[in-house]
Design an enzyme around this catalytic site. Structure first.
Site, PDB file in Angstrom:
ATOM      1  CD  GLU A  20      -2.486   1.850   0.800  1.00 29.56           C
ATOM      2  OE1 GLU A  20      -3.355   1.152   0.266  1.00 29.56           O
ATOM      3  OE2 GLU A  20      -2.368   3.070   0.599  1.00 29.56           O
ATOM      4  CB  CYS A  47     -14.289   1.031  -6.665  1.00 28.18           C
ATOM      5  SG  CYS A  47     -12.732   1.845  -6.954  1.00 28.18           S
TER       6      CYS A  47
HETATM    7  N1  SAH Z   1      -8.060  -3.156  -0.162  1.00 24.75           N
HETATM    8  C1  SAH Z   1      -8.403  -2.129   0.765  1.00 24.75           C
HETATM    9  C2  SAH Z   1      -8.331  -0.700   0.209  1.00 24.75           C
HETATM   10  C3  SAH Z   1      -8.627  -0.508  -1.247  1.00 24.75           C
HETATM   11  S1  SAH Z   1      -8.752   1.179  -1.730  1.00 24.75           S
HETATM   12  C4  SAH Z   1      -9.732  -2.416   1.420  1.00 24.75           C
HETATM   13  O1  SAH Z   1     -10.507  -3.241   0.953  1.00 24.75           O
HETATM   14  O2  SAH Z   1     -10.035  -1.791   2.436  1.00 24.75           O
HETATM   15  C5  SAH Z   1      -7.331   1.335  -2.767  1.00 24.75           C
HETATM   16  C6  SAH Z   1      -6.043   1.555  -2.019  1.00 24.75           C
HETATM   17  O3  SAH Z   1      -4.959   1.670  -2.957  1.00 24.75           O
HETATM   18  C7  SAH Z   1      -6.000   2.835  -1.180  1.00 24.75           C
HETATM   19  O4  SAH Z   1      -5.690   2.488   0.150  1.00 24.75           O
HETATM   20  C8  SAH Z   1      -4.862   3.661  -1.814  1.00 24.75           C
HETATM   21  O5  SAH Z   1      -4.123   4.403  -0.870  1.00 24.75           O
HETATM   22  C9  SAH Z   1      -4.005   2.592  -2.452  1.00 24.75           C
HETATM   23  N2  SAH Z   1      -3.150   3.008  -3.576  1.00 24.75           N
HETATM   24  C10 SAH Z   1      -3.411   3.942  -4.517  1.00 24.75           C
HETATM   25  N3  SAH Z   1      -2.424   3.985  -5.430  1.00 24.75           N
HETATM   26  C11 SAH Z   1      -1.513   3.044  -5.073  1.00 24.75           C
HETATM   27  C12 SAH Z   1      -0.284   2.608  -5.648  1.00 24.75           C
HETATM   28  N4  SAH Z   1       0.202   3.138  -6.767  1.00 24.75           N
HETATM   29  N5  SAH Z   1       0.364   1.597  -5.029  1.00 24.75           N
HETATM   30  C13 SAH Z   1      -0.103   1.035  -3.884  1.00 24.75           C
HETATM   31  N6  SAH Z   1      -1.272   1.423  -3.305  1.00 24.75           N
HETATM   32  C14 SAH Z   1      -1.971   2.415  -3.889  1.00 24.75           C
END
Ligand code: SAH
Length: 455
Positions: free
Chosen positions: A334, A409
């Site tokens: 993340e 999403c």
């Molecule tokens: N899987 C989690 C959150 C999904 S939301 C759940 O179900 O609760 C998508 C997530 O991707 C967010 O937390 C955001 O911070 C992260 N994110 C966005 N761009 C990213 C990147 N380039 N690399 C890693 N994480 C990223």
């Protein structure tokens, strides 16, 4: 014929956009009209024209669509939160499933990919465990608190929203009264003056714990003792926080929180695990549907004790942690450092010892993992709306896991990405849409992909 602004035309609504506007055609031009339903015959006044389309407003419903119902919220027409309260939930579910199907066919090019029935929410009401209510002033200088109007920052003055549990309105009314009595100056976006920006509430549905947070454009706020005294009458009230946001920005929360009452977090239980929720940590807003979504992802992943599971875009780790007991090792990735701190904390809180969390860009981390020789056997991705990086998809195909589970999403970017996956040896098997946000235009989905001959 060119459509003319301010003229009224008759049309039939034949489709919906992804944002939930009805679409009618007048002499070949697509006209987008909010608050309509497929099958409506209406008179529409054109309020905007452009080269390829027009935007209209409903003037008269000549024949209502069979999907129509009376909206159960008096703010529905003004408020930008819900899209579908004027049609039945059945019709909403059909629209959402169709949207996923269309994306998979038109963008992904998968004509016969199996799209399962949409997993509907139990209710359109009271499912949100989080509210962020902007505070401001109306034209008479009175404090208003509520929700933004459609596509605007005008505040619709109401703490009463069907999407949230009724107790949030009680809290809203207490905070509103207290703010007026104590002459707390509401924030003004235009001048960047005033103190109280947002009322932010979080609720642990399975524990009943409630956190109230005042987002302020300053360092402190007076007379919070009397507010705490009143909030204590609310069953489950556990914590009052200040969040400091002195930036001139649309971003709701600042980085710093101060605890005024109770602890800095509340707890909720998701998939049998405990999660601490602080004002800044990400947590799924619809807990019941999140459990259903994660269960589908877990069924698709078909995990065993030999598996190394990679949870990319893991947020605070909830998806991977809910499956950690099934696998040899879990690695979560993340980009937000605070979310990774939460994920590590959540692992400890649940005595999960086979999990590792890395704070990095998903594509870079996947490459590093591949170099380090750790070869995940199952990968789950849950990217934000823009979808996955092409480089990441290539790296995943080189890591060569047996299965890839794509949680999305935005079905349009998912369809684009699974098309790329399919050119690299991963065949999509099926998609299940899940309604995480009933009443609104959003829909989530999960897609299972299986690797080629090597697997
Ligand atoms: N899987 C989690 C959150 C999904 S939301 C759940 O179900 O609760 C998508 C997530 O991707 C967010 O937390 C955001 O911070 C992260 N994110 C966005 N761009 C990213 C990147 N380039 N690399 C890693 N994480 C990223």
């Amino acid at each position: 014929m060119n459509l003319k602004k301010n003229e009224t035309y008759k049309t039939v609504i034949t489709g919906m956009t992804t944002e939930g506007s009805g679409v009618g055609r007048i002499d070949g031009t697509a006209v987008f009209i909010t608050n309509t339903a497929v099958g409506d015959v209406i008179e529409t006044k054109i309020i905007k024209t452009s080269k390829n389309y027009a935007i209209g407003r409903v003037e008269n419903i000549l024949e209502p669509s069979p999907d129509r119902i009376e909206p159960d919220c008096k703010y529905f027409k003004q408020c930008g939160g819900c899209t579908y309260r004027h049609i039945s939930y059945d019709a909403e579910c059909k629209i959402k499933k169709q949207r996923v199907e269309d994306a998979v066919k038109r963008i992904g090019g998968f004509e016969s990919l199996k799209i399962n029935e949409l997993v509907a929410g139990s209710s359109r009401n009271s499912y949100r465990n989080k509210a962020q209510l902007p505070v401001g002033k109306d034209n008479n200088g009175n404090l208003v608190m509520g929700f933004y109007a459609y596509h605007s920052h005008r505040i619709v003055d109401s703490t009463n929203c069907n999407l949230q549990p009724p107790v949030f309105s009680e809290i809203g009314d207490i905070v509103r009264r207290w703010a007026v009595e104590n002459n707390i100056e509401p924030y003004n976006e235009a001048t960047h003056k005033g103190l109280l920006r947002h009322l932010y509430i979080r609720y642990g549905e399975s524990t009943g714990e409630i956190m109230v947070c005042l987002v302020i454009n300053g360092n402190s706020i007076n007379n919070t003792d009397s507010l705490i005294h009143q909030l204590k009458t609310i069953s489950g009230f556990k914590s009052l926080q200040l969040n400091i946001n002195k930036e001139k920005t649309n971003v709701i929360l600042g980085k710093k929180c101060i605890t005024l009452y109770g602890s800095g977090f509340i707890t909720d239980i998701l998939c049998g695990l405990r999660f601490n929720i602080s004002p800044l940590s990400f947590y799924q807003v619809n807990r019941t549907q999140a459990e259903r979504l994660y269960q589908i992802a877990q069924n698709y992943a078909r995990l065993s004790k030999d598996d190394v599971l990679l949870d990319l875009y893991c947020g605070t780790g909830t998806i991977g942690l809910s499956m950690a007991h099934k696998v040899k090792k879990l690695v979560g990735v993340e980009i937000i450092p605070q979310a990774i701190e939460n994920a590590k904390h959540n692992a400890r809180l649940n005595n999960i010892t086979n999990a590792e969390f890395i704070c990095a860009d998903a594509a870079k981390a996947a490459q590093q993992l591949k170099k380090s020789g750790l070869m995940p056997t199952v990968i789950i991705v849950d990217p934000p709306r823009k979808g996955c990086d092409k480089g990441l998809i290539e790296t995943i195909s080189h890591i060569s896991p047996k299965r890839v589970v794509y949680v999305s999403c935005d079905s349009a970017t998912m369809a684009r990405d699974i098309k790329i996956f399919s050119t690299l040896g991963y065949t999509p098997q099926e998609v299940t849409p899940v309604d995480m946000f009933p009443g609104t235009s959003h829909v989530e989905c999960v897609c299972l992909m299986i690797g080629g001959e090597l697997n």
